[in-house]
Design a protein around this motif. Structure first.
Motif, PDB file in Angstrom:
ATOM      1  N   LEU A 207       0.800  -1.224   0.000  1.00 26.96           N
ATOM      2  CA  LEU A 207       0.000   0.000   0.000  1.00 26.96           C
ATOM      3  C   LEU A 207       0.837   1.280   0.000  1.00 26.96           C
ATOM      4  CD1 LEU A 207      -2.749  -1.072   2.561  1.00 26.96           C
ATOM      5  CD2 LEU A 207      -3.071  -0.695   0.111  1.00 26.96           C
ATOM      6  N   TYR A 208       2.164   1.151   0.099  1.00 29.64           N
ATOM      7  CA  TYR A 208       3.011   2.337   0.155  1.00 29.64           C
ATOM      8  C   TYR A 208       2.777   3.288  -1.023  1.00 29.64           C
ATOM      9  CZ  TYR A 208       5.778   0.478   4.067  1.00 29.64           C
ATOM     10  OH  TYR A 208       6.179   0.007   5.290  1.00 29.64           O
ATOM     11  N   PRO A 209       2.677   2.774  -2.271  1.00 25.59           N
ATOM     12  CA  PRO A 209       2.433   3.705  -3.388  1.00 25.59           C
ATOM     13  C   PRO A 209       1.148   4.507  -3.232  1.00 25.59           C
ATOM     14  CG  PRO A 209       3.158   1.572  -4.220  1.00 25.59           C
ATOM     15  CD  PRO A 209       2.888   1.391  -2.749  1.00 25.59           C
ATOM     16  N   LEU A 210       0.129   3.915  -2.615  1.00 22.85           N
ATOM     17  CA  LEU A 210      -1.121   4.640  -2.397  1.00 22.85           C
ATOM     18  C   LEU A 210      -0.967   5.673  -1.282  1.00 22.85           C
ATOM     19  CD1 LEU A 210      -3.853   1.845  -2.683  1.00 22.85           C
ATOM     20  CD2 LEU A 210      -2.556   3.019  -4.472  1.00 22.85           C
ATOM     21  N   ALA A 279       5.051  -2.350  10.652  1.00 24.89           N
ATOM     22  CA  ALA A 279       5.560  -1.618   9.483  1.00 24.89           C
ATOM     23  C   ALA A 279       5.290  -0.127   9.598  1.00 24.89           C
ATOM     24  CB  ALA A 279       4.937  -2.176   8.215  1.00 24.89           C
ATOM     25  N   VAL A 280       4.220   0.227  10.269  1.00 23.56           N
ATOM     26  CA  VAL A 280       3.869   1.642  10.425  1.00 23.56           C
ATOM     27  C   VAL A 280       4.941   2.380  11.209  1.00 23.56           C
ATOM     28  CG1 VAL A 280       2.187   3.225  11.450  1.00 23.56           C
ATOM     29  CG2 VAL A 280       1.404   1.171  10.263  1.00 23.56           C
ATOM     30  N   GLN A 281       5.550   1.687  12.162  1.00 22.39           N
ATOM     31  CA  GLN A 281       6.539   2.345  13.024  1.00 22.39           C
ATOM     32  C   GLN A 281       7.766   2.821  12.252  1.00 22.39           C
ATOM     33  OE1 GLN A 281       4.840   2.551  15.764  1.00 22.39           O
ATOM     34  NE2 GLN A 281       3.477   0.958  14.987  1.00 22.39           N
ATOM     35  N   SER A 282       8.038   2.228  11.098  1.00 24.96           N
ATOM     36  CA  SER A 282       9.215   2.616  10.317  1.00 24.96           C
ATOM     37  C   SER A 282       8.891   3.640   9.233  1.00 24.96           C
ATOM     38  CB  SER A 282       9.841   1.370   9.663  1.00 24.96           C
ATOM     39  OG  SER A 282       8.920   0.755   8.776  1.00 24.96           O
ATOM     40  N   LEU A 283       7.646   4.052   9.152  1.00 25.22           N
ATOM     41  CA  LEU A 283       7.259   5.049   8.155  1.00 25.22           C
ATOM     42  C   LEU A 283       7.674   6.445   8.601  1.00 25.22           C
ATOM     43  CD1 LEU A 283       3.620   3.932   7.216  1.00 25.22           C
ATOM     44  CD2 LEU A 283       5.677   3.675   5.824  1.00 25.22           C
ATOM     45  N   TYR A 291      -2.275   6.782   9.590  1.00 25.14           N
ATOM     46  CA  TYR A 291      -2.626   5.447  10.086  1.00 25.14           C
ATOM     47  C   TYR A 291      -3.240   5.561  11.468  1.00 25.14           C
ATOM     48  CZ  TYR A 291      -1.759   0.771  12.140  1.00 25.14           C
ATOM     49  OH  TYR A 291      -1.879  -0.443  12.778  1.00 25.14           O
ATOM     50  N   MET A 292      -4.331   4.846  11.672  1.00 27.50           N
ATOM     51  CA  MET A 292      -4.981   4.821  12.981  1.00 27.50           C
ATOM     52  C   MET A 292      -5.311   3.374  13.335  1.00 27.50           C
ATOM     53  SD  MET A 292      -8.564   6.633  14.151  1.00 27.50           S
ATOM     54  CE  MET A 292      -9.054   6.705  15.878  1.00 27.50           C
ATOM     55  N   LEU A 293      -4.845   2.917  14.488  1.00 32.38           N
ATOM     56  CA  LEU A 293      -5.142   1.571  14.964  1.00 32.38           C
ATOM     57  C   LEU A 293      -6.365   1.610  15.865  1.00 32.38           C
ATOM     58  CD1 LEU A 293      -4.160  -1.438  15.100  1.00 32.38           C
ATOM     59  CD2 LEU A 293      -3.070  -0.806  17.261  1.00 32.38           C
ATOM     60  N   SER A 402       1.621   2.978  19.759  1.00 27.18           N
ATOM     61  CA  SER A 402       2.831   3.799  19.561  1.00 27.18           C
ATOM     62  C   SER A 402       2.945   4.349  18.163  1.00 27.18           C
ATOM     63  CB  SER A 402       4.078   2.969  19.873  1.00 27.18           C
ATOM     64  OG  SER A 402       4.105   1.796  19.089  1.00 27.18           O
ATOM     65  N   ASN A 403       1.837   4.456  17.438  1.00 24.17           N
ATOM     66  CA  ASN A 403       1.913   5.033  16.096  1.00 24.17           C
ATOM     67  C   ASN A 403       1.677   6.531  16.138  1.00 24.17           C
ATOM     68  OD1 ASN A 403      -0.844   4.037  16.803  1.00 24.17           O
ATOM     69  ND2 ASN A 403      -1.416   5.200  14.986  1.00 24.17           N
TER      70      ASN A 403
END
Length: 403
Positions: A207-210, A279-283, A291-293, A402-403
């Protein structure tokens, strides 16, 4: 514009004054007329240029929201929370069409096709379904679970109900099923928010390109649920999920014993949900803010507060009639036994049902295959049948992701 116009008029006035001094008297009336026409033309040129710049100013870009989850995690309910909002065009699991077209493929082989489908729908290009649907005549009811979409049961898709109504699936299906497929695209383009719910992504990287596409303004709501509750719900929908489970298992389907298959599928699901979260943590920070969990258990404990947070995150107003609807639908007497239906139920009891219906042997085995995911997402493990059935023991960590 006014300052620029004044400068030009002042300049013309000086030229006119100088010319009047040196020209013969017979030529002065003609010069005066020409100067007035020049000022008049200059005014309309500058005004027209300013008007065009205002009219071509970019309109606010639509907000695109992806509700990312897995089967039997409460995602149909979250989809409805967004879908019932009068500013939202919502579709439920459009990638179902891809998976049902390639039933012998694997989730990972289909990832790119699913992503491209999602991108096209966000941009309201419904021709993307041509590859996965039967040829014409095609109706909006050709879409998987189309009647879950309030937007397809109200103008401009269907004129029976108004946009600000809470529309039931049964009424929508009865009265709006014959509309042509073309209304789907027309409806999509008339909303400020496009929300898609999807359970067929198993990593975030695809989903990174989006996420990086500035034309999409994509926000992700990642819904997770206690794997023990998911497992219990999947046991009640084995038939409905058979093809999906086979695609998830891929080449391992024939190698895994039938009694072990539910645990294998859960292991894949748990691992994928954890990998998405990590993966979100490295963005970069700017993308992490997209991003919302959301934990299903938090949502059913405080439905009004959690819904308010989700709406705020994507820029929607929590309208009074929606507050009433959210409260009522989470405080009913039902136990939610029908797959893919969002009816009034006691959502808190539903979230805890596994504790008195699932044998501890199954719970223990499931906790082993989903241990890391449960620990990372804030779910306490139970060490005995007594702990499992002790409902006064809270199995949910109080935490802030932690996001």
């Amino acid at each position: 514009m006014e300052l620029t116009l004044q400068k030009h008029i002042f300049f013309l006035a000086r030229v006119f004054h100088f010319s009047m001094m040196i020209l013969p008297k017979k030529m002065r009336p003609l010069l005066f007329l020409i100067s007035q026409m020049a000022i008049f033309a200059l005014f309309f040129h500058l005004y027209g240029h300013n008007f065009n710049s205002l009219s071509t100013k970019e309109e606010p870009k639509p907000m695109h929201v992806l509700v990312l989850s897995s089967w039997r995690s409460g995602s149909s309910f979250v989809g409805q929370i967004f879908g019932q909002h009068p500013d939202v065009f919502y579709l439920m699991e459009p990638a179902w069409h891809i998976w049902m077209t390639f039933t012998h493929s694997t989730a990972w082989r289909l990832h790119m096709a699913v992503r491209d489908l999602i991108r096209a729908i966000f941009l309201c290009d419904m021709s993307v379904f041509d590859a996965y649907m039967k040829p014409s005549p095609r109706r909006q009811s050709s879409l998987f679970q189309w009647d879950k979409s309030r937007a397809l049961c109200s103008p401009p898709a269907c004129n029976i109900f108004s946009r600000d109504m809470i529309i039931s699936q049964a009424h929508c299906k009865l009265l709006c099923s014959q509309e042509p497929f073309e209304v789907v695209e027309k409806a999509c383009r008339s909303y400020s928010h496009v929300v898609l719910k999807e359970v067929r992504f198993f990593n975030l990287q695809v989903l990174y390109p989006l996420l990086r596409d500035p034309s999409l303004n994509l926000h992700i709501v990642h819904l997770v649920r206690d794997p023990r509750a998911v497992f219990r719900s999947r046991e009640h929908t084995t038939g409905e999920l058979m093809i999906d489970s086979r695609i998830v298992m891929g080449q391992h389907w024939e190698k895994v014993k039938e009694e072990d298959q539910p645990y294998y599928v859960m292991q894949v699901i748990c691992q994928s949900q954890l990998e998405i979260y990590k993966a979100v943590q490295s963005l970069p920070k700017a993308l992490r803010q997209r991003y919302m969990l959301v934990r299903y258990e938090d949502l059913v404990r405080e439905p009004i507060a959690q819904t308010a947070q989700m709406y705020k995150y994507v820029g929607l107003k929590f309208l009074p009639h929606l507050q009433t609807w959210v409260y009522n639908i989470t405080r009913g007497k039902g136990m939610g036994n029908h797959a893919f239906h969002t009816n009034a139920r006691n959502a808190l009891n539903v979230s805890q049902a596994w504790r008195w219906t699932l044998p501890y042997e199954k719970v223990s085995r499931l906790q082993k295959v989903c241990n890391d995911t449960m620990t990372s997402l804030g779910y306490h493990l139970v060490r005995s049948e007594q702990e499992q059935k002790n409902l006064s023991l809270d199995l949910l960590f109080t935490w802030t992701p932690s996001n």
